[in-house]
Design an enzyme around this catalytic site. Structure first.
Site, mmCIF file in Angstrom:
data_model
loop_
_atom_site.group_PDB
_atom_site.id
_atom_site.type_symbol
_atom_site.label_atom_id
_atom_site.label_comp_id
_atom_site.label_asym_id
_atom_site.label_seq_id
_atom_site.Cartn_x
_atom_site.Cartn_y
_atom_site.Cartn_z
ATOM 1 N N SER A 163 0.814 -1.218 0.000
ATOM 2 C CA SER A 163 0.000 0.000 0.000
ATOM 3 C C SER A 163 0.846 1.265 0.000
ATOM 4 O O SER A 163 0.432 2.302 -0.522
ATOM 5 C CB SER A 163 -0.930 0.007 1.211
ATOM 6 N N ASP B 64 -2.812 7.354 10.001
ATOM 7 C CA ASP B 64 -2.930 6.059 10.679
ATOM 8 C C ASP B 64 -1.620 5.567 11.277
ATOM 9 O O ASP B 64 -1.551 4.450 11.805
ATOM 10 C CB ASP B 64 -3.479 5.005 9.717
ATOM 11 N N HIS C 251 0.952 5.156 6.910
ATOM 12 C CA HIS C 251 1.078 5.765 5.586
ATOM 13 C C HIS C 251 1.465 7.240 5.699
ATOM 14 O O HIS C 251 0.990 7.952 6.587
ATOM 15 C CB HIS C 251 -0.236 5.625 4.814
#
Length: 729
Positions: free
Chosen positions: A25, A201, A204
């Protein structure tokens, strides 16, 4: 230095390219930031745990994100498929993963061991791809552990450091045996160390940080293709041109020649050292060297010093020897140095030798503080702050105002329209710039201010020298000559007005060869048109002011005695009030500017308001007119050299960045580079003055010979320049 690529530049660089991002991600974030450089309208949507494809058909660019969150057999198989068979290899591969391995296996040591085995098996495949493609391995960013969700608590910075260390060791170890290297993209990790606490979070990166990563990635790949001036990373040093090689040979021969002559003179001095006459007991003095030898020695000495200085210029801004950094504007970085130099300027206050309006000491002071403000403006990057930009535009206009005022006053009072005067002025204005054009491989128009003052000097000269030549001595005999001069000035204003609203005619005039070689920048004369138009009326205002002032002075309407106000007390007070009000009104208007283009349109007509207001405030009170700052005046005497030298040895990347001589110590670096910069500018001023006496002699026949030599030099320069252009094409 990082160049900020626009969408059009990114497309030009990546045309017909296939780029692949492969990983988790975090790599997906980098993928989205990268494609937004190509198309800002892209939205982050689609299957987060699946492949995402992007294509820009206008430039035939394909950018793919491939979801492989772990370094495992699946990732190896995908990378292997690009190394085998007829499948087209991507031009750029950006890979990286680790956090999923930590999460799924709960941060176990066995997972780290397996990661090392897997990356060891992938490394040779990446190296094989690196022979024909650009391959980047992205190190894992640190996390903000306090913000991580319970399902991610096992992802610690200690674990991430262990995975990064393993990746770097294996990739570097493997690369030692291979010419093709996988590039380790570690900058993201460094950026994350400063910004991860702003993460949503804890895992990221915030958007601004990943956008910076994408821009750096674009710089790494595209700088060597696009060669932006303000992109100091990842592009080869430009090769020496033929003209630069010839300049190097010339300066080398000058240094050798000076050393030889110096050794010969020292040897002769020892031989001819004063000896005692045995009969009279008097000392015989050694024979004085002939003027020719003295002139040659001075010439070689000047070129010797200039050669060493130009070597420093080249090393600072053409060789990849010193670092360069981007400018980042803050109000404190601009205004604190302004206050500091203002205090210094007031501290070094002395009485003037004469108390006339705009006397030599006062104009030197004016040039000096303006130049220091402009230097601070450039190094602080204050052009991004519109109110400061508009005030700096007034300072540039004030220089041109002084050009009109000074040259008009000289021709009006002296009546000297001889070739010697013209050549002296042109030489002093252009010598340094011509040398820099040769050494630094830059067009003449690049140093825009010198072409500007040169052309305006020639316009002033042509206006006053053309028949009938009207000077003060002639006008004193008949007042009608004053009207004749005013008629000339009206014709000049009409000519300026016509050119300013006829861009086509202006560009045709300056597009004729060889004028085009002087005034073109990036293949056209638009930059020259913009610079000329921006201050088109201020030189005329300077000439008109000089005419009115000298007429008032001649008729003794103004009082210029020491300590005396220019006019009667009532008139002086009224004019001072109007001047201060006008000065502040302009500043308020400039500070309220919202659009640079609209304000630039008004600037040519209104800049004279603040200039005249300053002159009256500075000169109406007698006690203010009787003093000056020797600190500012010293800098004013070398203001032209300071303005030009800053391009390469104080700023860098042709003024786009800042020269870094001492990395890691910004304040100390500025102090050292400033000291060297000011010393070099002062030395170049001395060299120019010395050479002006030799190159531009007063004797007409000698001057004619020098002019023929200069014409030959520029003819050769044009010839070599044409050869260079042909070889480049």
């Amino acid at each position: 230095m990082m160049h900020k690529y626009k969408n059009s530049e990114a497309k030009n660089c990546l045309i017909d390219k296939h780029i692949v991002f492969i990983g988790d991600s975090r790599i997906r974030q980098l993928f989205y930031s990268f494609i937004k450089l190509i198309n800002p309208q892209v939205k982050e949507e689609g299957n987060k745990h699946g492949n995402i494809l992007f294509e820009d058909k206008s430039a035939s660019i394909k950018v793919d994100f491939l979801w492989y969150p772990e370094v495992n057999g699946s990732m190896r198989q995908r990378i292997k498929s690009w190394t085998e068979g007829s499948m087209a290899k991507p031009h750029i591969i950006v890979a990286g993963a680790a956090t999923w391995s930590i999460k799924i296996h709960n941060g176990s040591n066995e997972a780290l061991t397996q990661y090392k085995i897997n990356i060891t098996s992938i490394a040779p495949l990446l190296e094989k791809l690196a022979k024909s493609s650009d391959v980047y391995w992205v190190l894992q960013d640190p996390v903000y552990e306090d913000m991580l969700s319970e399902s991610r608590k096992m992802i610690t910075n200690e674990k991430i450091d262990a995975y990064n260390e393993a990746a770097v060791r294996i990739l570097n170890s493997s690369s030692r045996n291979s010419k093709a290297k996988v590039k380790v993209f570690s900058v993201s990790k460094l950026i994350a160390q400063e910004t991860i606490m702003k993460s949503a979070d804890g895992l990221h990166l915030p958007e601004s940080s990943r956008d910076t990563n994408a821009m750096i990635l674009m710089n790494v790949y595209c700088n060597k293709i696009m060669k932006p001036i303000d992109g100091s990373c990842c592009q080869p040093q430009p090769p020496l041109t033929l003209i630069q090689k010839l300049a190097f040979c010339f300066f080398t021969l000058s240094i050798i020649g000076y050393l030889i002559i110096n050794l010969i003179n020292r040897n002769n001095y020892r031989k001819n050292k004063s000896c005692t006459d045995l009969e009279s007991g008097e000392e015989k003095k050694p024979a004085i060297s002939t003027p020719n030898v003295s002139t040659l020695e001075m010439l070689l000495h000047s070129f010797c010093k200039l050669g060493l200085i130009m070597t420093y210029f080249y090393l600072c801004d053409r060789a990849n020897l010193f670092m360069k950094e981007n400018k980042f504007y803050t109000h404190s970085s601009f205004f604190i140095p302004i206050v500091y130099i203002l205090v210094l300027g007031v501290f070094y206050t002395e009485n003037t030798k004469e108390t006339k309006v705009l006397n030599r000491e006062q104009t030197d002071e004016w040039k000096g503080w303006m130049q220091l403000v402009i230097l601070i403006y450039h190094i602080s990057g204050a052009s991004t702050f519109l109110p400061v930009y508009m005030h700096i535009r007034v300072l540039v206009a004030a220089y041109l105002f002084q050009t009109g005022y000074g040259h008009f006053s000289y021709f009006w009072l002296k009546g000297d329209f001889g070739v010697y005067r013209v050549c002296q002025v042109l030489f002093r204005l252009n010598f340094l710039v011509v040398v820099l054009c040769v050494v630094m491989d830059r067009p003449y128009q690049f140093y825009y201010f010198v072409p500007l003052v040169t052309v305006w000097f020639m316009i002033i000269y042509a206006t006053l020298a053309v028949w009938p030549q009207i000077v003060q001595k002639k006008a004193n005999g008949n007042c009608l000559w004053h009207f004749g001069l005013l008629l000339k000035l009206i014709c000049l204003l009409t000519f300026i007005y016509f050119l300013s609203y006829s861009q086509g005619a202006f560009e045709k005039i300056f597009s004729f060869w060889p004028l085009s070689k002087c005034f073109e920048l990036n293949g056209n004369v638009y930059e020259w048109w913009f610079r000329w138009k921006l201050d088109r009326y201020v030189v005329f205002h300077g000439m008109l002011f000089a005419f009115i002032y000298l007429a008032l002075q001649k008729r003794q309407i103004i009082s210029e005695g020491k300590g005396d106000p220019l006019f009667s007390s009532r008139v002086s007070n009224v004019l001072l009030f109007i001047s201060i009000t006008s000065f502040l009104t302009y500043s308020i208007w400039a500070s309220s500017c919202k659009n640079k283009t609209e304000c630039n349109e008004l600037h040519p007509s209104v800049s004279v308001v603040q200039i005249l207001a300053f002159i009256l405030i500075r000169n109406i009170p007698g006690y203010v007119r009787s003093v000056y700052s020797s600190f500012f005046a010293w800098f004013g005497k070398i203001s032209l050299e300071l303005f030009i030298c800053q391009y390469h040895i104080w700023l860098a990347a042709d003024t786009k960045g800042i020269l870094v001589l001492i990395p890691g110590y910004p304040m100390f670096n500025v102090l050292v580079s400033t000291f060297i910069f000011v010393c070099v500018a002062h030395e170049i001023s001395q060299i120019t003055n010395d050479l002006a006496q030799i190159v531009v002699p007063k004797d007409n026949s000698a001057l004619l010979k020098r002019l023929l030599c200069i014409a030959g030099f520029f003819s050769g320069l044009l010839l070599f320049s044409a050869m260079q252009d042909q070889s480049r094409h």
